[in-house]
Design an enzyme around this catalytic site. Structure first.
Site, short mmCIF file in Angstrom:
data_model
loop_
_atom_site.label_atom_id
_atom_site.label_comp_id
_atom_site.label_asym_id
_atom_site.label_seq_id
_atom_site.Cartn_x
_atom_site.Cartn_y
_atom_site.Cartn_z
N ASP A 66 0.43 -1.37 0.16
CA ASP A 66 -0.49 -0.02 0.38
C ASP A 66 1.37 1.24 0.03
OD1 ASP A 66 -1.48 1.92 0.21
OD2 ASP A 66 -2.51 1.41 2.03
N ASN A 91 2.76 5.41 -11.96
CA ASN A 91 1.54 5.27 -12.73
C ASN A 91 0.57 5.02 -11.88
OD1 ASN A 91 -0.37 4.79 -14.66
ND2 ASN A 91 -0.95 2.60 -12.88
N TYR A 156 -7.96 16.80 -7.85
CA TYR A 156 -6.70 16.04 -8.82
C TYR A 156 -6.40 16.28 -9.93
CZ TYR A 156 -6.96 11.95 -12.29
OH TYR A 156 -5.93 11.29 -12.95
N LYS A 160 -2.25 16.63 -10.56
CA LYS A 160 -1.64 16.08 -11.76
C LYS A 160 -0.70 17.46 -12.70
CE LYS A 160 -3.39 12.01 -12.46
NZ LYS A 160 -2.16 10.59 -11.90
N1 LIG Z 1 -8.61 6.60 -16.56
C1 LIG Z 1 -8.18 7.43 -17.07
O1 LIG Z 1 -8.88 8.35 -17.92
C2 LIG Z 1 -7.29 8.31 -16.74
C3 LIG Z 1 -6.87 9.58 -17.40
C4 LIG Z 1 -5.83 10.60 -17.31
C5 LIG Z 1 -4.68 9.67 -16.26
N2 LIG Z 1 -5.16 8.98 -15.11
C6 LIG Z 1 -3.93 8.42 -14.55
O2 LIG Z 1 -3.29 7.02 -14.42
C7 LIG Z 1 -3.05 6.84 -13.65
C8 LIG Z 1 -3.34 4.98 -13.49
O3 LIG Z 1 -5.08 5.21 -13.76
P1 LIG Z 1 -6.18 4.03 -14.45
O4 LIG Z 1 -6.91 4.52 -15.62
O5 LIG Z 1 -5.09 2.81 -14.76
O6 LIG Z 1 -6.49 3.52 -13.06
P2 LIG Z 1 -6.81 1.96 -12.45
O7 LIG Z 1 -7.11 0.94 -13.46
O8 LIG Z 1 -7.21 2.08 -11.41
O9 LIG Z 1 -5.08 1.59 -11.58
C9 LIG Z 1 -4.66 2.13 -10.52
C10 LIG Z 1 -3.46 1.42 -9.69
O10 LIG Z 1 -2.96 1.90 -9.00
C11 LIG Z 1 -3.17 0.77 -8.00
N3 LIG Z 1 -3.13 1.79 -6.39
C12 LIG Z 1 -4.17 2.53 -5.99
N4 LIG Z 1 -4.65 2.59 -5.16
C13 LIG Z 1 -2.96 2.15 -4.62
C14 LIG Z 1 -2.08 1.79 -3.00
N5 LIG Z 1 -2.45 3.19 -1.69
N6 LIG Z 1 -0.51 1.52 -3.13
C15 LIG Z 1 -0.66 1.17 -4.87
N7 LIG Z 1 -1.32 0.72 -5.44
C16 LIG Z 1 -2.32 1.54 -5.55
C17 LIG Z 1 -4.12 0.06 -8.29
O11 LIG Z 1 -3.64 -1.35 -7.78
P3 LIG Z 1 -4.33 -2.17 -6.49
O12 LIG Z 1 -5.86 -1.33 -6.15
O13 LIG Z 1 -4.17 -3.31 -6.96
O14 LIG Z 1 -3.12 -1.57 -5.21
C18 LIG Z 1 -4.33 -0.27 -9.32
O15 LIG Z 1 -2.88 -1.15 -10.15
C19 LIG Z 1 -3.53 7.03 -12.71
O16 LIG Z 1 -1.97 7.56 -11.69
C20 LIG Z 1 -4.31 8.67 -13.15
O17 LIG Z 1 -4.55 9.32 -12.64
C21 LIG Z 1 -5.87 8.15 -16.06
#
Ligand SMILES: NC(=O)c1ccc[n+]([C@@H]2O[C@H](COP(=O)([O-])OP(=O)(O)OC[C@H]3O[C@@H](n4cnc5c(N)ncnc54)[C@H](OP(=O)(O)O)[C@@H]3O)[C@@H](O)[C@H]2O)c1
Length: 271
Positions: A66, A91, A156, A160
């Protein structure tokens, strides 16, 4: 694309259990880089590690952690002690939308810590090593909304924007030390994070959601070539409009209208 193995034997990917992070891990492993997969869901990390080792013959290590826990970076450092870490992909991220005062302060502070302070800590911890030996690469994950303040995603979007600014500055600082820094700013991307987003229904927003594999591919292709990349033409155009064409006040109003329409009213908490 640069030979990613030239940065070092191993890459650390935070948030590798799903979404964009999982795709970074898959593509790094396919390029022959050993991967250290970090997130909380151990079962997912272990399954992915086994799959990547079998498919690509790389060493894959699952580190269930975590990252919001006290001493998380020290624990991660212990877990990778002795490895030649060449690439760090910061990430992992979480997201809350909704009227600011209705959201729990503890949730907003977690966003600040995981999406903002963690990339800073990773940059400092591994950047020192990279600069000292003149080899390494840091990838930071920002967002296309970093271009403007965004009502109902106020914290957020601000975090970012911080990540983008940090990465672009480090890109310049570390260039003379042969260390590459890239900030990738995805637009809406089809991940669990998007599907489970609290306070907002992304299906209410116009436009196709990007494949997370494309986000990771675009980032890795641009590593060592530029400081910042926005995957997708429409996201790039929206960024240019938000940054240069519209006055700041108009951009804030536009985002307020767009995001305001997609709010679900389920966000929030009292903490
Ligand atoms: N999807 C979008 O539209 C989008 C757009 C712009 C930017 N982003 C950015 O892209 C990145 C990835 O997002 P995603 O969309 O791929 O989201 P996601 O599928 O929810 O993945 C998030 C990852 O972060 C991990 N995580 C969350 N809380 C954590 C903690 N306390 N400790 C360790 N790991 C943690 C989660 O794993 P566990 O739950 O297993 O811990 C998961 O592997 C983020 O920084 C997000 O802000 C996403």
């Amino acid at each position: 694309m640069k030979d990613l193995r030239a940065y070092g034997d191993h890459a650390i990917v935070t948030g590798a259990s799903s979404g964009i992070g999982e795709q970074f891990a898959r593509q790094l492993a396919a390029a022959g880089v050993n991967v250290v997969l970090v997130a909380r869901r151990k079962d997912r990390l272990e399954a992915l590690a086994a799959e990547l080792s079998a498919a690509h013959g790389v060493e894959s290590r699952a580190v269930a952690l975590d990252l919001l826990a006290d001493g998380a970076i020290d624990e991660l450092s212990r877990q990778v002690d002795g490895l030649d870490i060449g690439i760090v992909v910061a990430n992992a991220g979480i997201y809350y939308a909704g009227p600011f005062v209705e959201n729990a302060l503890s949730d907003e502070l977690d966003v600040l810590a995981l999406d903002g302070a963690l990339p800073l800590q990773l940059a400092h911890r591994f950047g020192r090593e990279f600069v000292g030996r003149r080899r390494g690469a840091l990838v930071l994950v920002s967002s296309s909304i970093a271009a403007s303040p965004v009502p109902y995603e106020a914290n957020y979007a601000a975090v970012k924007a911080y990540v983008l600014s940090l990465g672009q500055a480090l890109h310049h600082e570390w260039r003379k030390d042969d260390v590459d820094v890239l900030v990738v700013s995805p637009g809406p991307t089809q991940t669990e994070g998007l599907d489970n987003a609290v306070g907002i229904d992304f299906s209410m927003l116009a436009g196709a959601k990007m494949d997370p594999a494309r986000v990771a591919r675009t980032a890795l292709r641009n590593l060592g070539r530029r400081a910042h990349v926005i995957p997708g033409l429409s996201n790039t155009l929206a960024d240019l409009a938000g940054r240069y064409l519209l006055p700041r006040s108009a951009s804030v109003r536009m985002y307020g209208r767009i995001i305001g329409r997609a709010l679900t009213g389920t966000a929030g908490g009292a903490a």
